[in-house]
Motif scaffolding. Structure first.
Motif, short mmCIF file in Angstrom:
data_model
loop_
_atom_site.label_atom_id
_atom_site.label_comp_id
_atom_site.label_asym_id
_atom_site.label_seq_id
_atom_site.Cartn_x
_atom_site.Cartn_y
_atom_site.Cartn_z
N LEU A 115 0.78 -1.23 0.00
CA LEU A 115 0.00 0.00 0.00
C LEU A 115 0.82 1.28 0.00
N ALA A 116 2.02 1.25 0.50
CA ALA A 116 2.78 2.51 0.61
C ALA A 116 2.84 3.30 -0.69
N PRO A 117 3.08 2.66 -1.85
CA PRO A 117 3.13 3.44 -3.10
C PRO A 117 1.76 3.81 -3.65
N ARG A 118 0.69 3.26 -3.07
CA ARG A 118 -0.63 3.39 -3.71
C ARG A 118 -1.72 3.96 -2.81
N ALA A 119 -1.46 4.11 -1.54
CA ALA A 119 -2.52 4.53 -0.61
C ALA A 119 -3.09 5.89 -0.98
N GLU A 120 -2.25 6.85 -1.30
CA GLU A 120 -2.73 8.19 -1.62
C GLU A 120 -3.59 8.18 -2.87
N ALA A 121 -3.16 7.45 -3.91
CA ALA A 121 -3.95 7.38 -5.14
C ALA A 121 -5.28 6.68 -4.90
N LEU A 122 -5.28 5.67 -4.05
CA LEU A 122 -6.53 4.96 -3.74
C LEU A 122 -7.53 5.90 -3.08
N ILE A 123 -7.07 6.68 -2.11
CA ILE A 123 -7.97 7.61 -1.43
C ILE A 123 -8.46 8.69 -2.38
N ASP A 124 -7.58 9.19 -3.24
CA ASP A 124 -7.99 10.20 -4.22
C ASP A 124 -9.10 9.64 -5.13
N THR A 125 -8.90 8.42 -5.59
CA THR A 125 -9.89 7.80 -6.48
C THR A 125 -11.20 7.59 -5.75
N ALA A 126 -11.12 7.16 -4.50
CA ALA A 126 -12.34 6.93 -3.72
C ALA A 126 -13.09 8.24 -3.48
N ARG A 127 -12.37 9.31 -3.19
CA ARG A 127 -13.04 10.61 -2.97
C ARG A 127 -13.73 11.09 -4.24
N LEU A 128 -13.06 10.90 -5.38
CA LEU A 128 -13.66 11.31 -6.64
C LEU A 128 -14.97 10.57 -6.89
N ALA A 129 -14.96 9.26 -6.63
CA ALA A 129 -16.17 8.47 -6.82
C ALA A 129 -17.24 8.85 -5.82
N LEU A 130 -16.85 9.14 -4.59
CA LEU A 130 -17.82 9.52 -3.56
C LEU A 130 -18.53 10.82 -3.92
N ASP A 131 -17.80 11.74 -4.49
CA ASP A 131 -18.41 13.03 -4.87
C ASP A 131 -19.44 12.87 -5.98
N GLN A 132 -19.38 11.78 -6.73
CA GLN A 132 -20.29 11.57 -7.85
C GLN A 132 -21.55 10.79 -7.45
N LEU A 133 -21.59 10.30 -6.22
CA LEU A 133 -22.74 9.49 -5.80
C LEU A 133 -23.92 10.38 -5.43
N PRO A 134 -25.14 9.90 -5.65
CA PRO A 134 -26.33 10.65 -5.21
C PRO A 134 -26.39 10.70 -3.69
N PRO A 135 -27.05 11.69 -3.13
CA PRO A 135 -27.14 11.80 -1.67
C PRO A 135 -27.71 10.53 -1.05
N ALA A 136 -27.12 10.11 0.05
CA ALA A 136 -27.58 8.94 0.78
C ALA A 136 -27.16 9.08 2.24
N ARG A 137 -27.84 8.36 3.10
CA ARG A 137 -27.62 8.48 4.54
C ARG A 137 -26.21 8.07 4.95
N HIS A 138 -25.61 7.12 4.22
CA HIS A 138 -24.32 6.58 4.65
C HIS A 138 -23.12 7.38 4.12
N LEU A 139 -23.34 8.32 3.24
CA LEU A 139 -22.21 9.02 2.64
C LEU A 139 -21.37 9.82 3.64
#
Length: 396
Positions: free
Chosen positions: A76-100
């Protein structure tokens, strides 16, 4: 951190599968490390769970911490930052929901843990030194945070096919199928098989709709035990349904502050088998009374009956946390069973105290049975059996 600019048409960076695989590999390695550590720590405890070899336990934990740091550095050391960036990008595109909001907090926590781990990896202590062991021990909570929480980041960063589901039924067809499913449920012929939550926070349930000798797989949206649920599709089999229905999101947890990698040291506990043996091997009424009182002992080293009550109470909390009609009903039943165990425990306690007040021992005629029959001495000659005569043989 800023999102990667090189993205395909779906908004995800091209290396997303590699990032998800790296996190999954780390989680698998941490699971193995956790199992190996538990085995090693179990060897340092007595039969009641108390640590009796502190030095060996410290060595086992130090080996666990070091191996976990190496696993993170590898996967994970070389990839953790990119993984979180990708996850945040996807999260911003999701419709509103209680768990977000909870998912956003998870990503924030992973970001903080990654920063702590990377800071230590950039300034490692001397190999094999007490400072290195202390450094690795301080990183263990952050490493376990990644093992526990990374499935959320992997889900967000992973492929998003089937996330935006479009119901294949018209409103009229959905109403017709819903009425058929409701009739089957009333007959007891709607067999629920699987349930999950979609990205919008709505529960999806697969069920077999049985009509005469025919069975159809249907998908329900909503709580199937409460009014208002609706059929959103019918399929030939589960595999077909899984390809077109909304993808499941990671399930929740009962308590957010609990980690399977950071379980507290087990409290000393006498098993029911030990207590039964104490009664069987006892001689006085006090011996049996002590064993019975051990079953209902409260506090840190609670007895088996009290542990059973705690299990029922926790099960009730879990059923209630399902936030469904049936979950609340089962929670009420488990709570009632917990109260019954509490009543029984008090009855056992009072009865055991009465038994302990009985000044009596077992009568001497209840003597022990010899454990082994005496054998003849090695140099003893066994008596010669009498010869078989003809008359005797004829009589037989």
């Amino acid at each position: 951190m800023t999102p990667t600019s090189d993205t395909p048409h779906d908004g995800l960076p091209p290396q997303a599968p590699e990032l998800v695989q790296a996190a999954a590999s780390f989680q698998q390695r941490m699971t193995a490390i956790g199992r190996e550590s538990e085995v090693a720590l179990d060897l340092t405890r007595d039969r009641y769970g108390r640590t009796v070899h502190e030095g060996a336990a410290a060595i086992a934990r130090a080996r666990r911490d070091k191996t976990a740091v190496e696993a993170y550095a590898t996967h994970l050391a070389p990839r953790a930052e990119a993984l979180i960036d990708t996850a945040r990008l996807a999260l911003d595109q999701l419709p509103p929901a209680r768990h977000l909001p909870a998912w956003r907090a998870v990503l924030d926590s992973l970001t903080a843990s990654a920063a702590e781990i990377h800071r230590a990896l950039d300034r490692p202590a001397s190999p094999g030194s007490p400072a290195e062991r202390a450094q690795h021990a301080a990183l263990w909570p952050h490493l376990t945070a990644w093992a526990d929480l990374s499935p959320v980041a992997c889900h967000l960063a992973g492929p998003r096919e089937s996330r935006h589901h479009k119901a294949p039924l018209t409103d009229e067809e959905a109403q017709t199928w819903t009425e058929r499913a409701q009739a089957a449920q009333w007959r007891g012929e709607l067999e629920l098989t699987e349930s999950w939550y979609a990205a919008d926070g709505q529960p999806i349930t697969l069920a077999h709709l049985v009509e005469e000798d025919d069975s159809t797989v249907v998908a329900l949206r909503g709580d199937p035990y409460a009014p208002g649920w609706q059929v959103i599709g019918h399929y030939t089999h589960e595999y077909e349904a899984g390809k077109v229905l909304p993808a499941p999101v990671p399930p929740g947890v009962l308590r957010g502050d609990v980690s399977r990698f950071n379980r507290p040291a087990p409290a000393p506990e006498a098993s029911l088998q030990d207590l039964i043996r104490d009664v069987v091997e006892g001689h006085s009424a006090g011996d049996a009374s002590d064993a019975l009182l051990g079953a209902v002992q409260r506090g840190y080293d609670a007895g088996p009956m009290i542990r059973l009550q705690q299990l029922l109470e926790t099960g009730a909390q879990f059923a209630s946390a399902l936030e469904s009609v049936q979950g609340r009903q089962i929670a009420a039943r488990l709570s009632a069973l917990s109260r019954q165990i509490e009543f029984l425990a008090r009855e056992v306690e009072e009865t055991a105290e009465d038994l302990g007040a009985t000044v009596a021992v077992l009568p001497p005629h209840r003597a022990s049975v010899p454990h082994a029959r005496p054998r003849p001495a090695v140099d003893t000659t066994l008596p010669t059996p009498p010869p078989r005569t003809g008359a005797t043989a004829h009589q037989r």
